[in-house]
Design a protein around this motif. Structure first.
Motif, mmCIF file in Angstrom:
data_model
loop_
_atom_site.group_PDB
_atom_site.id
_atom_site.type_symbol
_atom_site.label_atom_id
_atom_site.label_comp_id
_atom_site.label_asym_id
_atom_site.label_seq_id
_atom_site.Cartn_x
_atom_site.Cartn_y
_atom_site.Cartn_z
ATOM 1 N N UNK A 13 0.823 -1.215 0.000
ATOM 2 C CA UNK A 13 0.000 0.000 0.000
ATOM 3 C C UNK A 13 0.858 1.265 0.000
ATOM 4 N N UNK A 14 1.909 1.290 0.802
ATOM 5 C CA UNK A 14 2.726 2.494 0.945
ATOM 6 C C UNK A 14 4.024 2.420 0.147
ATOM 7 N N UNK A 15 4.194 1.372 -0.647
ATOM 8 C CA UNK A 15 5.403 1.269 -1.475
ATOM 9 C C UNK A 15 5.406 2.405 -2.491
ATOM 10 N N UNK A 16 6.487 3.142 -2.614
ATOM 11 C CA UNK A 16 6.510 4.238 -3.586
ATOM 12 C C UNK A 16 6.141 3.773 -4.987
ATOM 13 N N UNK A 17 5.506 4.658 -5.725
ATOM 14 C CA UNK A 17 4.955 4.290 -7.035
ATOM 15 C C UNK A 17 6.013 3.717 -7.956
ATOM 16 N N UNK A 18 7.208 4.281 -7.955
ATOM 17 C CA UNK A 18 8.224 3.794 -8.890
ATOM 18 C C UNK A 18 8.678 2.377 -8.547
ATOM 19 N N UNK A 36 -1.474 -1.642 -9.677
ATOM 20 C CA UNK A 36 -0.734 -0.383 -9.650
ATOM 21 C C UNK A 36 -1.329 0.584 -8.630
ATOM 22 N N UNK A 37 -2.643 0.552 -8.505
ATOM 23 C CA UNK A 37 -3.333 1.455 -7.578
ATOM 24 C C UNK A 37 -3.140 1.062 -6.124
ATOM 25 N N UNK A 38 -2.522 -0.100 -5.872
ATOM 26 C CA UNK A 38 -2.239 -0.517 -4.506
ATOM 27 C C UNK A 38 -3.196 -1.528 -3.928
ATOM 28 N N UNK A 39 -4.033 -2.131 -4.758
ATOM 29 C CA UNK A 39 -5.067 -3.054 -4.292
ATOM 30 C C UNK A 39 -4.622 -4.509 -4.327
ATOM 31 N N UNK A 40 -5.406 -5.364 -3.686
ATOM 32 C CA UNK A 40 -5.396 -6.803 -3.908
ATOM 33 C C UNK A 40 -6.491 -7.126 -4.923
ATOM 34 N N UNK A 41 -6.334 -8.228 -5.668
ATOM 35 C CA UNK A 41 -7.286 -8.577 -6.725
ATOM 36 C C UNK A 41 -7.687 -10.041 -6.622
ATOM 37 N N UNK A 42 -9.003 -10.270 -6.707
ATOM 38 C CA UNK A 42 -9.559 -11.618 -6.881
ATOM 39 C C UNK A 42 -9.942 -11.743 -8.348
ATOM 40 N N UNK A 43 -9.196 -12.533 -9.105
ATOM 41 C CA UNK A 43 -9.418 -12.685 -10.545
ATOM 42 C C UNK A 43 -10.232 -13.944 -10.810
ATOM 43 N N UNK A 44 -11.405 -13.759 -11.433
ATOM 44 C CA UNK A 44 -12.211 -14.919 -11.825
ATOM 45 C C UNK A 44 -12.261 -15.009 -13.335
ATOM 46 N N UNK A 45 -11.563 -15.970 -13.941
ATOM 47 C CA UNK A 45 -11.653 -16.152 -15.389
ATOM 48 C C UNK A 45 -12.937 -16.876 -15.770
ATOM 49 N N UNK A 46 -13.259 -16.840 -17.055
ATOM 50 C CA UNK A 46 -14.457 -17.512 -17.542
ATOM 51 C C UNK A 46 -14.342 -19.026 -17.348
ATOM 52 N N UNK A 47 -15.482 -19.660 -17.118
ATOM 53 C CA UNK A 47 -15.496 -21.099 -16.867
ATOM 54 C C UNK A 47 -14.884 -21.880 -18.022
#
Length: 492
Positions: A62-67, A168-179
């Protein structure tokens, strides 16, 4: 055969067999089972969401610098390019697409991560004009956990367009691909893990949309959902999001008009119209599936279009000569065929195609011939409903007002193509057409730097562009007092 992913899903940084129902993935060119994937379960989603919320709150990301976050995105792009041939072969096996197209999609995904890394490094917050004895500024912060639900027609490119800006925005992601097509997301998950993304920030959760997708959308830890797919599913997600007061981004269906004016360069228009509907076997939300031709050129143009369409080369995606590959699944092929049967019932003329191809080489695959229909009004169901296959409906128009009225007479508003030599006509009509993207003398060209999305039933929100990262953040305003005087209201 490409190397197939192991029968494991990614749950909060850990690769293990999912606790859900097994899914068989099928090669659309042969009908043969490629592999079995044990899907995630609702319990897996809950575990992934809770771990994702913890990881997103950790200052390590979350606080890691953007670069420094950008460095991780660049490493992901490097690894995608390193494995491009293998990823391309895997996507062809999983979706049926031609190797030419899957190579382009893989490199597009790498480009998306690179562009997003550059946008992240150069993103700026705003010092706003003060209107009192204070300094005012606007900053952007992560939402937390993002649910990303992607379609089967272009897996790795769609995955990247959601994952890159959300991470990039600092989030966690739950990725659900198509069945039907889970393999690319699982392969991409391995790459992202190898690139050094902190554990817990990404989970890859294949499974049924009604189970896994619903669990993601409704989970209290998920702060935003981004979805690409059918309009009906998008509407269901929007209802659930409204109940949570949660933002969504929905890139949905289309029934895009492509327009040939009287003065068009016919060679250019013919090539563009054919590419717009028959590339990807028509399995594209922005496919130019409604063709409007100036009445004075209608017979000439449609006649030549039909002659050229009948010569398109049908075959497996592994054949370099293939122009039209199989549909993603036999059930989807049957749905497309059902729409053509409906067109016949509505009174359409089938000018070419309209059938499953004959021949031993096509017997087991999910093939359908490129099809051109005419003789129907724009109100016919096959002119109004998304078919998502290699089916084009041709209609004449009399003048600009007639064209605009017909083109806009649709619940969709995703894309449009215009073919004309007159820049004034192009400008005027492009502004009158209700669509999120208008191509002029070209079609289906994309740039990660240019925002994309639809209007009406084609969705809400935009992806891509410099502001793509901001779509996965919350905006916060800060006020800094510049004097020491107490607020006058509180003075005696």
């Amino acid at each position: 055969m490409p190397r197939l992913p192991m029968d494991e899903v990614l749950i909060a940084g850990e690769w293990r067999r999912g606790r859900g129902t097994p899914i068989e993935t099928v090669d659309p060119a042969t009908g043969q089972v490629l592999t079995t994937v044990h899907a995630a379960s609702a319990e897996d989603v809950d575990e992934a969401a809770r771990a994702g919320a913890h990881a997103a709150a950790d200052p390590a990301w979350r606080d890691l610098p953007a670069h420094l976050r950008a460095r991780v995105l660049h490493r992901i792009a490097d690894l995608i390019e390193r494995d491009a041939d293998e990823l391309s072969a895997l996507q062809t096996a999983d979706t049926g697409k031609s190797r030419t197209e899957t190579r382009a999609l893989v490199h597009s995904a790498a480009g998306t991560f690179r562009y997003t890394a550059a946008a992240l490094e150069t993103a700026e917050d705003v010092l706003t004009p003060a209107r009192g004895p204070y300094v005012t500024m606007s900053v952007h912060e992560p939402i937390g956990v993002i649910g990303a639900i992607t379609p089967w027609n272009s897996p790795i490119a769609s995955d990247a367009q959601k994952l890159a800006p959300a991470l990039a925005a600092g989030n966690a992601v739950l990725l659900k691909p198509a069945e039907w097509t889970p393999l690319m997301a699982l392969a991409l998950g391995r790459i992202i893990t190898e690139a050094g993304l902190p554990a817990g920030l990404l989970s890859v959760l294949p499974g049924l949309g009604s189970v896994i997708g619903d669990a993601i959308v409704r989970h209290p830890a998920v702060g935003k959902v981004t979805f690409t797919g059918g309009t009906n599913t998008g509407r269901t997600i929007a209802y659930a999001a409204a109940d949570k007061v949660m933002p969504v981004s929905l890139e949905l269906g289309g029934k895009s008009p492509t327009v040939v004016f009287e003065d068009a360069n016919l060679e250019q228009a013919l090539a563009g119209v054919m590419f717009g509907i028959f590339s990807s076997s028509g399995q594209s939300c922005i496919a130019g599936s409604r063709l409007f031709v100036a009445r004075s050129r209608y017979e000439e143009f449609v006649g030549e279009l039909v002659a050229r369409t009948a010569k398109l080369r049908l075959g497996p995606g592994t054949d370099p000569a293939t122009q039209v590959a199989p549909m993603v699944h036999h059930r989807h092929r049957d749905s497309v065929a059902g729409y053509v049967d409906l067109a016949r019932e509505e009174g359409a003329r089938v000018l070419c195609g309209g059938a499953v191809p004959d021949g031993e080489e096509y017997r087991d695959g999910a093939y359908y011939l490129p099809t051109v229909l005419d003789g129907l009004p724009n109100t016919a169901r096959v002119c109004q409903e998304e078919i998502f296959g290699p089916v084009l409906v041709a209609l004449p128009f009399d003048d600009e007002d007639d064209l605009v009225a017909q083109a806009n007479d649709s619940v969709y508003g995703l894309a449009c193509g215009l073919w004309t030599r007159d820049h004034r006509t192009a400008w005027r009509v492009a502004r009158r057409i209700d669509a999120g993207t208008v191509w002029i003398n070209t079609y289906k060209q994309f740039s990660i730097s240019t925002p994309f999305g639809g209007t009406k039933d084609s969705g809400i929100g935009r992806e891509k562009g410099r502001d793509g990262i901001r779509a996965y953040q919350r905006q916060k305003s800060l006020y800094w007092a510049t004097d020491n005087a107490p607020l006058p209201w509180a003075l005696g």
